[in-house]
Design a protein around this motif. Sequence first.
Motif, PDB file in Angstrom:
ATOM      1  N   PRO A 102      -7.484  -3.782  -0.440  1.00 39.51           N
ATOM      2  CA  PRO A 102      -7.777  -3.605  -1.865  1.00 39.51           C
ATOM      3  C   PRO A 102      -8.362  -4.862  -2.512  1.00 39.51           C
ATOM      4  O   PRO A 102      -8.961  -4.779  -3.580  1.00 39.51           O
ATOM      5  CB  PRO A 102      -6.409  -3.270  -2.470  1.00 39.51           C
ATOM      6  N   PHE A 147      -6.484   0.707   7.221  1.00 41.32           N
ATOM      7  CA  PHE A 147      -6.528   0.780   5.763  1.00 41.32           C
ATOM      8  C   PHE A 147      -7.711  -0.040   5.277  1.00 41.32           C
ATOM      9  O   PHE A 147      -8.295  -0.820   6.037  1.00 41.32           O
ATOM     10  CB  PHE A 147      -5.217   0.281   5.126  1.00 41.32           C
ATOM     11  N   LEU A 170       0.842  -1.193   0.000  1.00 41.94           N
ATOM     12  CA  LEU A 170       0.000   0.000   0.000  1.00 41.94           C
ATOM     13  C   LEU A 170       0.877   1.243   0.000  1.00 41.94           C
ATOM     14  O   LEU A 170       1.893   1.289   0.703  1.00 41.94           O
ATOM     15  CB  LEU A 170      -0.897   0.027   1.239  1.00 41.94           C
ATOM     16  N   ALA A 228      -2.724   5.419   1.405  1.00 46.14           N
ATOM     17  CA  ALA A 228      -3.786   4.434   1.628  1.00 46.14           C
ATOM     18  C   ALA A 228      -3.893   4.033   3.101  1.00 46.14           C
ATOM     19  O   ALA A 228      -4.793   3.287   3.469  1.00 46.14           O
ATOM     20  CB  ALA A 228      -3.536   3.195   0.773  1.00 46.14           C
TER      21      ALA A 228
END
Length: 86
Positions: free
Chosen positions: A55, A52, A32, A36
Amino acid sequence: MTTTMAGTMTTTLTGPVLFKAACPACRGRFELASDALRLAIGASSRTTFYSFTCPDCGSAVRKPAGERIIELLTGGGVRTLRLHCG
């Protein structure tokens, strides 16, 4: 940026800082960028953490941050929120 000093060439590279992270929900592993991640520093270890969004699966992840993690994240440009009680 390149600087020459006393016949020695020093090169400074600038670019995004990447941090390795893992998601406990989907067990995904990824890197990341500093933008992020978020770091929250509180009055105790229970209120000091980084967070975070995974993703891979979209889960919100929150993990404890000790002194070394705080040092690495702040040095890498992660935005920091200082929590205080009043």
